[in-house]
Design a protein around this motif. Structure first.
Motif, PDB file in Angstrom:
ATOM      1  N   ALA A 201      -2.134  -0.755   4.333  1.00 38.97           N
ATOM      2  CA  ALA A 201      -2.821  -0.574   3.061  1.00 38.97           C
ATOM      3  C   ALA A 201      -2.064   0.337   2.100  1.00 38.97           C
ATOM      4  CB  ALA A 201      -4.221  -0.025   3.309  1.00 38.97           C
ATOM      5  N   ALA A 202      -1.367   1.358   2.627  1.00 45.22           N
ATOM      6  CA  ALA A 202      -0.767   2.373   1.759  1.00 45.22           C
ATOM      7  C   ALA A 202       0.192   1.795   0.710  1.00 45.22           C
ATOM      8  CB  ALA A 202      -0.064   3.434   2.599  1.00 45.22           C
ATOM      9  N   PRO A 203       1.141   0.936   1.076  1.00 48.11           N
ATOM     10  CA  PRO A 203       2.025   0.383   0.043  1.00 48.11           C
ATOM     11  C   PRO A 203       1.266  -0.429  -1.005  1.00 48.11           C
ATOM     12  CG  PRO A 203       2.964   0.039   2.221  1.00 48.11           C
ATOM     13  CD  PRO A 203       1.563   0.497   2.425  1.00 48.11           C
ATOM     14  N   CYS A 204       0.200  -1.105  -0.594  1.00 45.93           N
ATOM     15  CA  CYS A 204      -0.576  -1.886  -1.555  1.00 45.93           C
ATOM     16  C   CYS A 204      -1.349  -0.984  -2.503  1.00 45.93           C
ATOM     17  CB  CYS A 204      -1.525  -2.830  -0.821  1.00 45.93           C
ATOM     18  SG  CYS A 204      -0.703  -4.245  -0.060  1.00 45.93           S
ATOM     19  N   LYS A 205      -1.839   0.135  -1.995  1.00 47.78           N
ATOM     20  CA  LYS A 205      -2.505   1.101  -2.868  1.00 47.78           C
ATOM     21  C   LYS A 205      -1.534   1.637  -3.913  1.00 47.78           C
ATOM     22  CE  LYS A 205      -6.034   2.824   0.338  1.00 47.78           C
ATOM     23  NZ  LYS A 205      -6.536   4.013   1.050  1.00 47.78           N
ATOM     24  N   ALA A 206      -0.331   1.962  -3.468  1.00 52.53           N
ATOM     25  CA  ALA A 206       0.681   2.461  -4.400  1.00 52.53           C
ATOM     26  C   ALA A 206       1.070   1.395  -5.409  1.00 52.53           C
ATOM     27  CB  ALA A 206       1.906   2.944  -3.623  1.00 52.53           C
ATOM     28  N   PHE A 207       1.209   0.169  -4.940  1.00 51.97           N
ATOM     29  CA  PHE A 207       1.572  -0.938  -5.826  1.00 51.97           C
ATOM     30  C   PHE A 207       0.478  -1.192  -6.853  1.00 51.97           C
ATOM     31  CE2 PHE A 207       1.073  -5.589  -6.523  1.00 51.97           C
ATOM     32  CZ  PHE A 207       2.164  -5.768  -7.356  1.00 51.97           C
ATOM     33  N   ALA A 208      -0.783  -1.247  -6.406  1.00 48.15           N
ATOM     34  CA  ALA A 208      -1.889  -1.512  -7.318  1.00 48.15           C
ATOM     35  C   ALA A 208      -1.993  -0.429  -8.377  1.00 48.15           C
ATOM     36  CB  ALA A 208      -3.193  -1.630  -6.538  1.00 48.15           C
ATOM     37  N   GLU A 209      -1.804   0.837  -7.973  1.00 50.19           N
ATOM     38  CA  GLU A 209      -1.858   1.934  -8.943  1.00 50.19           C
ATOM     39  C   GLU A 209      -0.724   1.834  -9.951  1.00 50.19           C
ATOM     40  OE1 GLU A 209      -2.018   6.831  -9.071  1.00 50.19           O
ATOM     41  OE2 GLU A 209      -1.850   5.792  -7.145  1.00 50.19           O
ATOM     42  N   LYS A 210       0.478   1.530  -9.456  1.00 50.17           N
ATOM     43  CA  LYS A 210       1.645   1.412 -10.327  1.00 50.17           C
ATOM     44  C   LYS A 210       1.500   0.251 -11.303  1.00 50.17           C
ATOM     45  CE  LYS A 210       6.591   0.247  -9.971  1.00 50.17           C
ATOM     46  NZ  LYS A 210       7.684  -0.082  -9.013  1.00 50.17           N
ATOM     47  N   ALA A 211       0.943  -0.874 -10.821  1.00 51.77           N
ATOM     48  CA  ALA A 211       0.862  -2.081 -11.637  1.00 51.77           C
ATOM     49  C   ALA A 211      -0.435  -2.194 -12.425  1.00 51.77           C
ATOM     50  CB  ALA A 211       1.010  -3.314 -10.734  1.00 51.77           C
ATOM     51  N   GLY A 212      -1.379  -1.295 -12.161  1.00 49.99           N
ATOM     52  CA  GLY A 212      -2.649  -1.353 -12.867  1.00 49.99           C
ATOM     53  C   GLY A 212      -3.541  -2.477 -12.393  1.00 49.99           C
ATOM     54  N   LEU A 213      -3.477  -2.796 -11.104  1.00 52.49           N
ATOM     55  CA  LEU A 213      -4.282  -3.869 -10.529  1.00 52.49           C
ATOM     56  C   LEU A 213      -5.498  -3.297  -9.804  1.00 52.49           C
ATOM     57  CD1 LEU A 213      -1.448  -6.080  -8.991  1.00 52.49           C
ATOM     58  CD2 LEU A 213      -2.380  -6.122 -11.317  1.00 52.49           C
ATOM     59  N   LYS A 214      -6.519  -4.114  -9.656  1.00 54.37           N
ATOM     60  CA  LYS A 214      -7.728  -3.690  -8.966  1.00 54.37           C
ATOM     61  C   LYS A 214      -7.569  -3.906  -7.467  1.00 54.37           C
ATOM     62  CE  LYS A 214     -10.802  -4.543 -12.874  1.00 54.37           C
ATOM     63  NZ  LYS A 214     -12.010  -5.258 -13.371  1.00 54.37           N
ATOM     64  N   LEU A 215      -7.954  -2.893  -6.677  1.00 49.00           N
ATOM     65  CA  LEU A 215      -7.812  -2.956  -5.227  1.00 49.00           C
ATOM     66  C   LEU A 215      -9.071  -2.422  -4.562  1.00 49.00           C
ATOM     67  CD1 LEU A 215      -4.831  -2.097  -2.963  1.00 49.00           C
ATOM     68  CD2 LEU A 215      -6.957  -0.807  -2.661  1.00 49.00           C
ATOM     69  N   VAL A 216      -9.498  -3.127  -3.512  1.00 49.17           N
ATOM     70  CA  VAL A 216     -10.593  -2.668  -2.662  1.00 49.17           C
ATOM     71  C   VAL A 216     -10.031  -2.467  -1.266  1.00 49.17           C
ATOM     72  CG1 VAL A 216     -12.835  -3.227  -1.639  1.00 49.17           C
ATOM     73  CG2 VAL A 216     -12.340  -3.879  -4.012  1.00 49.17           C
ATOM     74  N   ALA A 217     -10.222  -1.270  -0.703  1.00 51.12           N
ATOM     75  CA  ALA A 217      -9.747  -0.950   0.645  1.00 51.12           C
ATOM     76  C   ALA A 217     -10.953  -0.719   1.544  1.00 51.12           C
ATOM     77  CB  ALA A 217      -8.850   0.281   0.626  1.00 51.12           C
TER      78      ALA A 217
END
Length: 272
Positions: A201-217
């Motif tokens: 999950a961690a790389p996806c959280k970083a990616f979503a924050e960087k790209a401005g995407l919505k993420l549910v963990a």
């Protein structure tokens, strides 16, 4: 022309269409098999291109749709969506890539072309609304969703009527795309499990924050948390993990939540 396949789950039809990978093959594009779930009625309906994971569409030995794909296909069709599952592997002579060389069929190279081939195919069908088509993918297919959503991707045909309306990536691998300059061509939503040891999950959280995407963990959720009735299991021989193992398991709370959220997300594209 549709060919009904009786051995598959109810409401499925087998179709064929070209990928947009002619620039990769150096000749004619790969002819893909696709499997369609359709709602009752003549439409036109909104639609979903659904990209399978590294294990492919079919349960090995059984030669039938995996439970996860069949469950989503039937479920979304009941909500009024045409769902097209392209088979990226068997037409290329590769049944799966979980335990094989990943470069044989790569998400950001081959499969993004398959996604756009599926989009072009659906936009030609009279029972589909061409401006209301989503891209949904799991794991390997989730990675495909992320790469396909990049602005300027070479897989996107110049003559495409309209792009995907929205993207949904289930537990994708985000390590590689995190290192890129990424801007989305359409809205993208990510769903990940906090205990995922296959696509963390961690790389996806970083990616979503960087790209401005919505993420549910989802806490306490492993890979494949949305599968129906899958007991906890540790897979071996997995090439994408340092240990060679990966844990998969249904998480009832995460599954219930994502089954609610995905139709809500898809509903937003119907106003386009």
């Amino acid at each position: 022309m549709f060919l009904f396949v009786h051995t598959l789950a109810a409401a499925q039809e087998r179709v064929q269409f070209p990928s947009t990978d002619g620039d990769l093959t150096g000749r004619a594009p790969t002819q893909l098999d696709g499997y369609v779930f359709r709602p009752a009625g003549s439409g036109p309906f909104p639609a979903v291109v659904a990209m399978h994971g590294c294990g492919g569409l079919f349960a090995q030995r059984q030669k039938k749709f995996t439970e996860r794909h069949a469950d989503w296909g039937v479920r979304l069709a009941k909500f009024g969506y045409v769902v097209l599952f392209p088979d990226s592997f068997n037409p290329r002579g590769v049944p799966d890539v979980c335990k094989r060389e990943q470069s044989l069929v790569r998400p950001g190279v081959h499969r993004i072309h398959d996604a756009y081939g599926a989009l072009a195919y659906l936009q030609q069908q009279p029972f589909v609304r061409p401006g209301a088509i989503a891209l949904l993918g799991w794991s390997h297919g989730g990675i495909t969703t992320l790469w396909a959503s990049r602005q300027g991707t070479k897989a996107r045909p110049k003559d495409v009527k309209t792009d995907f309306a929205v993207g949904i990536a289930m537990y994708p691998g985000c390590v590689a795309i995190l290192k890129t300059e990424y801007r989305p061509a359409f809205p993208v939503h990510l769903f990940v499990g906090e205990l995922d040891d296959w696509t963390p999950a961690a790389p996806c959280k970083a990616f979503a924050e960087k790209a401005g995407l919505k993420l549910v963990a989802y806490p306490n959720a492993h890979h494949s948390f949305d599968s129906p009735n899958r007991g906890k299991r540790i897979l071996t021989g997995i090439r994408a993990t340092a240990s060679g193992t990966a844990t998969i398991a249904t998480n009832p709370e995460a599954r219930a939540d994502v089954l609610k959220r995905v139709p809500e997300i898809l509903g937003t594209m119907q106003a386009r």
